[in-house]
Design an enzyme around this catalytic site. Structure first.
Site, short mmCIF file in Angstrom:
data_model
loop_
_atom_site.label_atom_id
_atom_site.label_comp_id
_atom_site.label_asym_id
_atom_site.label_seq_id
_atom_site.Cartn_x
_atom_site.Cartn_y
_atom_site.Cartn_z
N GLY A 12 43.94 -29.95 -71.71
CA GLY A 12 42.66 -30.52 -71.29
C GLY A 12 42.81 -31.22 -69.95
N ASP A 13 41.65 -31.58 -69.35
CA ASP A 13 41.66 -32.34 -68.09
C ASP A 13 42.32 -31.58 -66.95
OD1 ASP A 13 40.48 -34.45 -69.55
OD2 ASP A 13 42.47 -34.91 -70.34
N HIS A 42 33.98 -33.67 -68.68
CA HIS A 42 34.14 -32.84 -67.48
C HIS A 42 33.55 -33.59 -66.29
CE1 HIS A 42 34.57 -28.83 -69.85
NE2 HIS A 42 35.45 -29.73 -70.18
N THR A 190 42.99 -30.62 -81.13
CA THR A 190 41.61 -30.96 -81.39
C THR A 190 41.09 -30.10 -82.55
OG1 THR A 190 39.47 -31.40 -80.35
CG2 THR A 190 40.62 -29.39 -79.63
N THR A 250 37.83 -41.76 -72.96
CA THR A 250 38.40 -42.94 -73.62
C THR A 250 38.97 -43.96 -72.64
OG1 THR A 250 40.52 -41.81 -73.73
CG2 THR A 250 39.08 -41.63 -75.67
N PRO A 253 45.32 -44.16 -70.28
CA PRO A 253 46.14 -43.55 -69.23
C PRO A 253 46.65 -42.19 -69.70
CG PRO A 253 47.21 -45.54 -70.11
CD PRO A 253 45.91 -45.38 -70.85
N PHE A 281 45.49 -29.50 -56.04
CA PHE A 281 46.61 -28.96 -55.27
C PHE A 281 47.08 -29.96 -54.22
CE2 PHE A 281 48.25 -25.64 -52.20
CZ PHE A 281 49.37 -25.35 -52.97
#
Ligand code: IMP
Ligand code: MG
Length: 338
Positions: A12-13, A42, A190, A250, A253, A281
């Protein structure tokens, strides 16, 4: 296009929101469908504005695109209406009649579940609890809520009809390959299948109709919550490299590790992408920052991209070089070579 599926290659992310918003602006699909649920944040930055979306498709930045919530997705009504307002997209948002609806009791049930919150590190958004109710066939769906009445449609029909007219459709996956309930690092995953196959199953469109699968890798790997992260760096090292991030939903970190070819190869095997997008990048090659043309990249940055394409045997076509949706090198449009 015509049917492009965008999925994450890590945990994710990866920057799917940025990639989907770019594709929205440039390819101008007729429809963009969001899968997954509100545990996935997102982020879209466009024209000096930032949106953190948890249910609306990131293509909203292209005003001609109709925005749809898949039948396999789960929404929360307050989050949906808030995002419709924040993005000014009233009138072009559609929700499948069978999309699941998360209620407060699902959020409460997750937040009081110590195993989920402490051991797994759930985002506590009620998504897993609502999926349990879905499987037990007691979850309420969008068609049962009068406040959603004007938004209800048949998303799989709309998508299939659009494809029959040769219109463009983007399906926006959520989370990443290794958070998949089936193919990820179970049980630290998940509550759904996040791979390309799972994502299109949520929409109700045949695998035969998929034209492109874009697998998104951030230039380094991050993970929030528990579970293995190969090559994980100490937080001091993460900060020193400028890779420190916090979760969109959330605020936790994110743990981080360098780009991992073994993991990437497995993500390629599971998703069989036609293209790869590399985001952030500029975090690896500061000289790439804000560049929008291949020829403007430093030589070592171009070499790195070529080495990834070769190692994974999939062309890297999109390279994110900054926060803005348009900070992108698009090799679909440039001829690259010696
Ligand atoms: P849940 O899906 O909220 O129960 O969370 C289960 C695991 O998936 C936890 O490790 C979460 O941090 C992670 N997770 C869920 N959604 C996302 C996401 O959108 N980005 C990153 N991690 C996520
Ligand atoms: Mg996210």
């Amino acid at each position: 296009m015509p049917l492009t599926v965008v999925v994450g290659g890590w945990f994710g992310d990866e920057g799917k929101g940025k990639v989907v918003s770019y594709l929205g602006l440039v390819d101008k699909p007729a429809i963009c469908v969001r899968t997954g649920s509100i545990n996935a944040g997102h982020t879209v930055n466009f024209n000096r504005k930032t949106w953190k979306l948890r249910i609306l498709p990131s293509c909203f930045v292209n005003e001609t695109t109709r925005l749809m919530i898949a039948p396999g997705a789960l929404l929360k009504i307050d989050v949906l209406f808030r995002e419709i307002e924040e993005t000014g997209s009233r009138g072009r948002v559609w929700v499948d009649a069978n999309a699941g609806v998360i209620e407060d009791k699902h959020v409460e049930s997750e937040r009081s579940n110590e195993y989920l919150m402490k051991i797994i590190g759930s985002t506590g958004q009620g998504v897993g609890a609502a999926m349990v109710d879905r499987v037990l066939r007691v979850l309420k769906t969008a068609k049962e809520f009068p406040e959603l009445r004007d938004l209800i449609t048949d998303v799989s029909r709309e998508v299939n009809e659009e494809l029959d007219r040769s219109g463009g459709v983007i399906v926006e996956g959520t989370q990443g390959t290794f958070l998949s309930l089936y193919h990820g690092t179970y049980p630290f995953v998940t509550s759904r299948d996040t791979t390309a196959a799972g994502v299109i199953s949520e929409v109700g469109v045949s695998p035969r109709l998929v034209t492109d699968i874009v697998l998104v890798f951030k230039a380094y790997v991050t993970r929030v919550g528990a579970g293995e992260l190969p090559g994980e760096l100490s937080m001091d090292e993460v900060i020193a490299r400028g890779w420190a991030e916090r979760g969109t939903v959330t605020g936790r970190p994110r743990r981080a590790a360098p780009f991992n070819l073994d993991l990437a190869r497995r993500a390629v095997m599971l998703n069989r992408p036609t293209q790869i997008a590399i985001t952030k990048f500029d975090a690896l090659f500061p000289g790439a920052r804000g560049k929008r043309r291949w020829s403007d990249l430093p030589v070592e940055a171009r070499r790195w991209i070529e080495s990834i394409s070769e190692a994974l045997r999939v062309p890297v076509t999109l390279i994110g070089t900054g926060e803005d949706s348009m900070d992108m090198i698009d090799l679909r449009r440039e001829v690259v070579g010696p």
